[in-house]
Motif scaffolding. Structure first.
Motif, PDB file in Angstrom:
ATOM      1  N   ARG A 182      94.609 -18.547  -0.263  1.00  0.00           N
ATOM      2  CA  ARG A 182      95.722 -19.448  -0.583  1.00  0.00           C
ATOM      3  C   ARG A 182      96.359 -19.070  -1.915  1.00  0.00           C
ATOM      4  O   ARG A 182      97.591 -19.023  -2.040  1.00  0.00           O
ATOM      5  N   CYS A 196      97.938 -27.461   3.768  1.00  0.00           N
ATOM      6  CA  CYS A 196      98.314 -28.152   2.532  1.00  0.00           C
ATOM      7  C   CYS A 196      99.748 -28.682   2.589  1.00  0.00           C
ATOM      8  O   CYS A 196     100.649 -27.946   3.003  1.00  0.00           O
ATOM      9  N   HIS A 198     101.361 -29.209  -0.147  1.00  0.00           N
ATOM     10  CA  HIS A 198     101.849 -28.848  -1.479  1.00  0.00           C
ATOM     11  C   HIS A 198     101.290 -27.480  -1.849  1.00  0.00           C
ATOM     12  O   HIS A 198     100.383 -26.959  -1.193  1.00  0.00           O
ATOM     13  N   CYS A 202      94.363 -27.110  -5.478  1.00  0.00           N
ATOM     14  CA  CYS A 202      93.711 -27.947  -4.474  1.00  0.00           C
ATOM     15  C   CYS A 202      92.944 -29.082  -5.151  1.00  0.00           C
ATOM     16  O   CYS A 202      92.085 -28.832  -6.009  1.00  0.00           O
ATOM     17  N   CYS A 210      87.814 -28.532   1.761  1.00  0.00           N
ATOM     18  CA  CYS A 210      88.777 -28.876   2.803  1.00  0.00           C
ATOM     19  C   CYS A 210      88.357 -28.189   4.101  1.00  0.00           C
ATOM     20  O   CYS A 210      88.271 -26.967   4.163  1.00  0.00           O
ATOM     21  N   SER A 238      87.843 -23.965   8.146  1.00  0.00           N
ATOM     22  CA  SER A 238      88.841 -24.066   7.088  1.00  0.00           C
ATOM     23  C   SER A 238      89.933 -23.049   7.382  1.00  0.00           C
ATOM     24  O   SER A 238      89.665 -21.999   7.965  1.00  0.00           O
ATOM     25  N   VAL A 240      94.223 -21.531   6.304  1.00  0.00           N
ATOM     26  CA  VAL A 240      95.467 -21.552   5.550  1.00  0.00           C
ATOM     27  C   VAL A 240      96.452 -20.649   6.271  1.00  0.00           C
ATOM     28  O   VAL A 240      96.068 -19.648   6.875  1.00  0.00           O
ATOM     29  N   ARG A 259      98.208 -34.639   4.746  1.00  0.00           N
ATOM     30  CA  ARG A 259      97.285 -34.112   5.750  1.00  0.00           C
ATOM     31  C   ARG A 259      96.024 -34.968   5.762  1.00  0.00           C
ATOM     32  O   ARG A 259      95.430 -35.243   4.718  1.00  0.00           O
ATOM     33  N   CYS A 276      95.405 -35.608   1.849  1.00  0.00           N
ATOM     34  CA  CYS A 276      95.944 -34.748   0.795  1.00  0.00           C
ATOM     35  C   CYS A 276      97.443 -35.016   0.766  1.00  0.00           C
ATOM     36  O   CYS A 276      98.113 -34.941   1.802  1.00  0.00           O
ATOM     37  N   GLY A 280     100.102 -33.319  -4.675  1.00  0.00           N
ATOM     38  CA  GLY A 280      98.953 -32.549  -5.134  1.00  0.00           C
ATOM     39  C   GLY A 280      97.708 -33.357  -5.381  1.00  0.00           C
ATOM     40  O   GLY A 280      96.722 -32.824  -5.885  1.00  0.00           O
ATOM     41  N   ALA A 282      94.702 -36.240  -3.807  1.00  0.00           N
ATOM     42  CA  ALA A 282      94.025 -36.632  -2.575  1.00  0.00           C
ATOM     43  C   ALA A 282      93.436 -38.022  -2.774  1.00  0.00           C
ATOM     44  O   ALA A 282      92.975 -38.361  -3.865  1.00  0.00           O
TER      45      ALA A 282
END
Length: 308
Positions: A182, A196, A198, A202, A210, A238, A240, A259, A276, A280, A282
């Motif tokens: 990422r 994500c 954003h 993270c 995540c 996981s 991305v 998310r 999330c 930015g 959570a």
């Protein structure tokens, strides 16, 4: 093929996918390991990829071509063909010829023209042929490499694709590898397509990770090989995905509202989510019955979905 050999090979695969150390030899080291992979790991890999690529499709990506680096028997190809109606051409690259041979056999009778005409070609990381595609996938491969090799593979994927999707096991170390990818994508000016909402740091990077889940139905053979009783399992993963400059602009006109990071808690009159957020952060979000249609959508939302 002897079922005891398959069971031992499956046990070795399970152990390898749970390991945090780079592999010192190819995971699919023999025909028995390839067969065990097809029976045990391929369905789980397919389920994870189908869910991740489905989320990418929801952002508007409609690739005509797919290049799968280290794709083995073709799980990503099957997932992409099931998600993207636009797909016309598929190329799978891997170093294990036995895996590629099985992949060719599996797509021979596929109803999708993209699958039935797919190319399975032997190649090694660091020496990929000079090919390009609208979407490049790298799934469950980075754990076999050291960090320098991981970075090189991601760079290879970015040079060859208009969009890149990376999927790893949904473990803390798998998430750490995805987080590293990422960062590379963002630093190169690529735009995140998911999960994500954003491009900030993270918020789960300290003390959590995540990950998401995909339900996999177990065949009778699958249950025998694993010594399992349940007719299903949940594959934790996981992921991305991002698009290159010029490709991303038409896809991200509307920001994601958030998310969903865990199974929602559905109570009488409200639904509680861990999400999330686009800013930015959570945390907890509650949608009550008073929200009308949004509440009705929230009742159907699941872990990994976009927040209604």
């Amino acid at each position: 093929m002897d079922e005891r050999e398959l069971a031992r090979a499956t046990e070795a695969l399970v152990s390898r996918y749970r390991s945090v150390a780079p592999a010192t030899a190819p995971i699919l080291a023999s025909r028995v390991h390839v067969a065990a992979y097809a029976a045990y790991r391929m369905p789980a890999t397919h389920a994870a990829l189908a869910k991740a690529l489905g989320a990418v499709a929801d952002r508007g990506l409609a690739p005509r071509s797919l290049l799968d680096l280290g794709g083995g028997t073709g799980a990503a190809a099957w997932a992409a063909a099931g998600v993207f109606e636009s797909l016309e051409a598929v190329t799978v690259l891997d170093q294990v010829e036995d895996a590629l041979a099985l992949g060719r056999d599996l797509v021979a009778d596929a109803t999708s023209p993209a699958l039935s005409g797919a190319t399975f070609r032997q190649a090694r990381a660091g020496a990929w042929p000079d090919l390009e595609a609208d979407l490049v996938t790298v799934s469950y491969v980075l754990s076999e490499l050291d960090p320098q090799q991981q970075d090189a593979l991601v760079a290879d994927a970015m040079r060859r694709g208009g969009a890149v999707a990376v999927v790893e096991p949904g473990t803390p170390d798998g998430y750490a590898r995805v987080l590293r990818v990422r960062t590379r994508l963002i630093d190169a000016g690529w735009t995140l397509l998911g999960p994500c909402p954003h491009a900030a740091e993270c918020p789960l990077a300290q003390g959590d990770w995540c990950h998401f889940a995909a339900r996999v139905n177990r065949s009778a053979e699958h249950r025998r090989l694993k010594g399992a009783e349940l007719s299903y399992e949940d594959e934790k993963f996981s992921w991305v995905a991002a698009a290159a400059p010029g490709v991303a602009e038409p896809l991200v006109a509307e920001a994601l509202p958030g998310r969903i990071l865990r199974h929602p808690l559905k109570r009488k009159g409200f639904v509680e989510f861990q999400v999330c957020r686009p800013d930015g952060t959570a945390g907890r979000e509650v949608i009550s019955r008073k929200a009308g249609e949004r509440y009705r959508n929230a009742r159907d939302a699941e872990w990994g979905d976009v927040l209604p």
